[in-house]
Motif scaffolding. Structure first.
Motif, PDB file in Angstrom:
ATOM      1  N   ALA A  41       0.850  -1.192   0.000  1.00  0.00           N
ATOM      2  CA  ALA A  41       0.000   0.000   0.000  1.00  0.00           C
ATOM      3  C   ALA A  41       0.880   1.235   0.000  1.00  0.00           C
ATOM      4  O   ALA A  41       1.540   1.544   0.996  1.00  0.00           O
ATOM      5  N   TYR A  42       0.907   1.943  -1.129  1.00  0.00           N
ATOM      6  CA  TYR A  42       1.745   3.133  -1.260  1.00  0.00           C
ATOM      7  C   TYR A  42       1.089   4.346  -0.621  1.00  0.00           C
ATOM      8  O   TYR A  42      -0.127   4.422  -0.476  1.00  0.00           O
ATOM      9  N   ASP A  43       1.921   5.320  -0.310  1.00  0.00           N
ATOM     10  CA  ASP A  43       1.439   6.629   0.117  1.00  0.00           C
ATOM     11  C   ASP A  43       1.015   7.420  -1.129  1.00  0.00           C
ATOM     12  O   ASP A  43       1.086   6.927  -2.256  1.00  0.00           O
ATOM     13  N   ILE A  44       0.600   8.671  -0.926  1.00  0.00           N
ATOM     14  CA  ILE A  44       0.143   9.509  -2.030  1.00  0.00           C
ATOM     15  C   ILE A  44       1.224   9.611  -3.110  1.00  0.00           C
ATOM     16  O   ILE A  44       2.389   9.829  -2.813  1.00  0.00           O
ATOM     17  N   GLY A  45       0.816   9.428  -4.343  1.00  0.00           N
ATOM     18  CA  GLY A  45       1.746   9.493  -5.464  1.00  0.00           C
ATOM     19  C   GLY A  45       2.049   8.134  -6.047  1.00  0.00           C
ATOM     20  O   GLY A  45       2.232   7.993  -7.253  1.00  0.00           O
ATOM     21  N   GLY A  46       2.100   7.106  -5.179  1.00  0.00           N
ATOM     22  CA  GLY A  46       2.336   5.755  -5.654  1.00  0.00           C
ATOM     23  C   GLY A  46       3.602   5.634  -6.479  1.00  0.00           C
ATOM     24  O   GLY A  46       4.519   6.449  -6.395  1.00  0.00           O
ATOM     25  N   ARG A  47       3.650   4.590  -7.262  1.00  0.00           N
ATOM     26  CA  ARG A  47       4.782   4.423  -8.175  1.00  0.00           C
ATOM     27  C   ARG A  47       4.833   5.601  -9.137  1.00  0.00           C
ATOM     28  O   ARG A  47       3.806   6.066  -9.608  1.00  0.00           O
ATOM     29  N   GLY A  48       6.028   6.056  -9.414  1.00  0.00           N
ATOM     30  CA  GLY A  48       6.188   7.168 -10.333  1.00  0.00           C
ATOM     31  C   GLY A  48       6.453   8.489  -9.646  1.00  0.00           C
ATOM     32  O   GLY A  48       6.622   9.506 -10.322  1.00  0.00           O
ATOM     33  N   ASP A  49       6.526   8.493  -8.299  1.00  0.00           N
ATOM     34  CA  ASP A  49       6.796   9.769  -7.617  1.00  0.00           C
ATOM     35  C   ASP A  49       8.273  10.137  -7.655  1.00  0.00           C
ATOM     36  O   ASP A  49       8.662  11.211  -7.224  1.00  0.00           O
ATOM     37  N   LYS A  50       9.114   9.218  -8.165  1.00  0.00           N
ATOM     38  CA  LYS A  50      10.562   9.437  -8.283  1.00  0.00           C
ATOM     39  C   LYS A  50      11.196   9.743  -6.931  1.00  0.00           C
ATOM     40  O   LYS A  50      12.204  10.445  -6.842  1.00  0.00           O
ATOM     41  N   SER A  51      10.615   9.205  -5.873  1.00  0.00           N
ATOM     42  CA  SER A  51      11.111   9.488  -4.533  1.00  0.00           C
ATOM     43  C   SER A  51      10.788   8.321  -3.605  1.00  0.00           C
ATOM     44  O   SER A  51      11.203   7.185  -3.856  1.00  0.00           O
ATOM     45  N   PHE A  52      10.002   8.592  -2.576  1.00  0.00           N
ATOM     46  CA  PHE A  52       9.744   7.661  -1.481  1.00  0.00           C
ATOM     47  C   PHE A  52       9.042   6.382  -1.947  1.00  0.00           C
ATOM     48  O   PHE A  52       9.489   5.264  -1.673  1.00  0.00           O
ATOM     49  N   ASN A  53       7.920   6.529  -2.660  1.00  0.00           N
ATOM     50  CA  ASN A  53       7.174   5.356  -3.103  1.00  0.00           C
ATOM     51  C   ASN A  53       7.964   4.522  -4.099  1.00  0.00           C
ATOM     52  O   ASN A  53       7.928   3.288  -4.057  1.00  0.00           O
ATOM     53  N   ASP A  54       8.665   5.195  -4.996  1.00  0.00           N
ATOM     54  CA  ASP A  54       9.466   4.462  -5.969  1.00  0.00           C
ATOM     55  C   ASP A  54      10.547   3.639  -5.288  1.00  0.00           C
ATOM     56  O   ASP A  54      10.898   2.544  -5.756  1.00  0.00           O
ATOM     57  N   ALA A  55      11.090   4.157  -4.191  1.00  0.00           N
ATOM     58  CA  ALA A  55      12.100   3.399  -3.456  1.00  0.00           C
ATOM     59  C   ALA A  55      11.515   2.102  -2.914  1.00  0.00           C
ATOM     60  O   ALA A  55      12.137   1.040  -2.989  1.00  0.00           O
ATOM     61  N   ALA A  56      10.298   2.159  -2.372  1.00  0.00           N
ATOM     62  CA  ALA A  56       9.634   0.947  -1.894  1.00  0.00           C
ATOM     63  C   ALA A  56       9.374  -0.004  -3.045  1.00  0.00           C
ATOM     64  O   ALA A  56       9.558  -1.224  -2.920  1.00  0.00           O
ATOM     65  N   GLY A  57       8.938   0.548  -4.181  1.00  0.00           N
ATOM     66  CA  GLY A  57       8.688  -0.282  -5.344  1.00  0.00           C
ATOM     67  C   GLY A  57       9.939  -1.000  -5.827  1.00  0.00           C
ATOM     68  O   GLY A  57       9.881  -2.157  -6.263  1.00  0.00           O
ATOM     69  N   ARG A  58      11.094  -0.333  -5.746  1.00  0.00           N
ATOM     70  CA  ARG A  58      12.333  -0.977  -6.157  1.00  0.00           C
ATOM     71  C   ARG A  58      12.661  -2.170  -5.270  1.00  0.00           C
ATOM     72  O   ARG A  58      13.185  -3.188  -5.744  1.00  0.00           O
ATOM     73  N   GLY A  59      12.367  -2.050  -3.976  1.00  0.00           N
ATOM     74  CA  GLY A  59      12.602  -3.174  -3.082  1.00  0.00           C
ATOM     75  C   GLY A  59      11.761  -4.367  -3.465  1.00  0.00           C
ATOM     76  O   GLY A  59      12.222  -5.524  -3.447  1.00  0.00           O
ATOM     77  N   LEU A  60      10.514  -4.114  -3.825  1.00  0.00           N
ATOM     78  CA  LEU A  60       9.636  -5.185  -4.278  1.00  0.00           C
ATOM     79  C   LEU A  60      10.159  -5.785  -5.585  1.00  0.00           C
ATOM     80  O   LEU A  60      10.168  -7.009  -5.763  1.00  0.00           O
ATOM     81  N   ASP A  61      10.619  -4.930  -6.491  1.00  0.00           N
ATOM     82  CA  ASP A  61      11.158  -5.416  -7.759  1.00  0.00           C
ATOM     83  C   ASP A  61      12.397  -6.281  -7.540  1.00  0.00           C
ATOM     84  O   ASP A  61      12.588  -7.303  -8.214  1.00  0.00           O
ATOM     85  N   GLU A  62      13.247  -5.863  -6.594  1.00  0.00           N
ATOM     86  CA  GLU A  62      14.434  -6.663  -6.268  1.00  0.00           C
ATOM     87  C   GLU A  62      14.021  -8.042  -5.760  1.00  0.00           C
ATOM     88  O   GLU A  62      14.634  -9.051  -6.111  1.00  0.00           O
ATOM     89  N   ALA A  63      12.986  -8.073  -4.933  1.00  0.00           N
ATOM     90  CA  ALA A  63      12.508  -9.348  -4.421  1.00  0.00           C
ATOM     91  C   ALA A  63      11.998 -10.229  -5.555  1.00  0.00           C
ATOM     92  O   ALA A  63      12.246 -11.445  -5.585  1.00  0.00           O
ATOM     93  N   LYS A  64      11.282  -9.625  -6.494  1.00  0.00           N
ATOM     94  CA  LYS A  64      10.773 -10.377  -7.637  1.00  0.00           C
ATOM     95  C   LYS A  64      11.906 -11.008  -8.448  1.00  0.00           C
ATOM     96  O   LYS A  64      11.793 -12.120  -8.942  1.00  0.00           O
ATOM     97  N   GLN A  65      12.999 -10.269  -8.552  1.00  0.00           N
ATOM     98  CA  GLN A  65      14.102 -10.709  -9.402  1.00  0.00           C
ATOM     99  C   GLN A  65      15.037 -11.698  -8.728  1.00  0.00           C
ATOM    100  O   GLN A  65      15.611 -12.566  -9.390  1.00  0.00           O
ATOM    101  N   ASN A  66      15.200 -11.575  -7.409  1.00  0.00           N
ATOM    102  CA  ASN A  66      16.331 -12.246  -6.770  1.00  0.00           C
ATOM    103  C   ASN A  66      16.020 -13.325  -5.744  1.00  0.00           C
ATOM    104  O   ASN A  66      16.928 -14.075  -5.385  1.00  0.00           O
TER     105      ASN A  66
END
Length: 343
Positions: A41-66
């Motif tokens: 559950a992202y905060d306001i802005g979700g993916r694409g905010d180029k900041s806080f939410n995107d950082a969380a999304g990258r962690g999820l992406d890393e998990a998907k990959q590794n």
């Protein structure tokens, strides 16, 4: 430093989308089932905010990959002006859909987490940036923002030519104050005579300060017009306005949460001196990995400089000349020679 070690894993992963079906029990310290259904559950802005939410999304992406595990993922973002009840419903819906764990990105979910998590004792929950929501099935992913902010404050003090720098905060909350306080300490450590101008866009419970680039641009322009030549922003999606103001003024800005010189609009990237990198991606990745191997813990985990949870970026090469000094300060903080207060 399990977070750093796990990010270097190289297993293969099959990914599906959507959380469906019933979720099994998930007790602390027990490995998860073969299929993990993750709700983010992202905060306001979700993916694409180029900041806080995107950082969380990258962690999820890393998990998907590794992480070499079958994951089913549901990602939903908050919207401006929504109520705590709406946030609670988002978390409840994910738990009902069988998501286990449910990860809330941002302290704005604190009240919702405290209401929902006790109702689903067999579901694991995590919340980023909030120490208040607690329980046997809640993990708090926290950061030493003041330490990373100290370093970019030191960089601002070394780079300023006018003896004036600024700070634009999205919302005047306890969390964002940690950024300001650390920044002030870094500036003062290098040169106590430098003036630090501060402006917050809103105060709680109004969280729209994280989604107001125009307001952030106005605040930063006033600082530049008054003589500041470096402005640090901790304002979420509003930070883009600070970058635009810096470009128009021909001055420097400092990014936050992500390496924003690598993600901001091309027209402003050369005006981003550095960014205070907050490794939400490390925390999210590490949390998921801990669930998979049964080493997760309820309660707070603080990601500081020593754990690689905060740092500064070097994209653009704008701080190459002062980086050796910044590294010295970084090591002094890690070993405790420099104490950075969070208040």
């Amino acid at each position: 430093m399990r977070a750093i070690r796990l990010l270097l894993a190289g297993a293969v992963l099959v990914v599906a989308t959507g959380c469906g079906g019933g979720g099994g029990t998930a007790t602390e310290g027990a490995p998860m089932a073969d299929v993990m259904r993750i709700g983010l559950a992202y905060d306001i802005g979700g993916r694409g905010d180029k900041s806080f939410n995107d950082a969380a999304g990258r962690g999820l992406d890393e998990a998907k990959q590794n992480l070499g595990h079958l994951l089913e993922v549901k990602e939903v973002a908050a919207v401006p002006g929504e109520t705590e009840a709406q946030k609670a419903e988002r978390l409840r819906s994910m738990a009902e859909d069988g998501c286990n764990p449910v990860i809330a990105v941002g302290y704005a979910y604190s009240g919702a987490m405290r209401k929902v998590a006790p109702r689903y004792p067999h579901t694991r929950f995590a919340i980023v940036d909030d120490p208040l929501a607690s329980g046997p099935n809640i993990s708090n992913l926290l950061f030493a923002e003041e330490q990373g902010s100290f370093l970019v404050g030191a960089a601002a003090a070394m780079r300023t030519r006018t003896g004036q720098v600024g700070f634009v905060g999205g919302v005047e909350s306890a969390l964002v104050k940690k950024f300001e306080v650390g920044y002030r300490q870094g500036v003062r450590f290098v040169n106590p005579k430098i003036t630090v101008r501060v402006k917050y866009l809103t105060r709680p419970p109004d969280l729209t300060g994280f989604d107001d680039p125009a307001g952030a641009m106005r605040a930063a322009r006033k600082m530049y017009d008054a003589g500041a030549d470096v402005v640090y922003q901790a304002a979420g999606g509003s930070g883009a306005g600070v970058f635009e103001a810096a470009a128009k003024a021909g001055s420097w800005a400092i990014g936050v949460d992500s390496d924003q010189a690598a993600t901001a609009a091309p027209a402003v990237r050369d005006h981003i001196l550095t960014s205070m990198v907050k490794r939400v991606d490390v925390a999210v990745y590490d949390y998921i990995a801990g669930l998979l191997d049964g080493t997760d813990k309820s309660g707070p985990v603080i990601y500081d400089l020593k754990l690689g949870g905060v740092d500064y970026s070097t994209t653009g090469g704008h701080i190459n000349d002062i980086q050796p000094r910044l590294e010295e300060l970084k090591q002094q903080i890690i070993i405790g020679k420099i104490k950075v207060s969070s208040r």
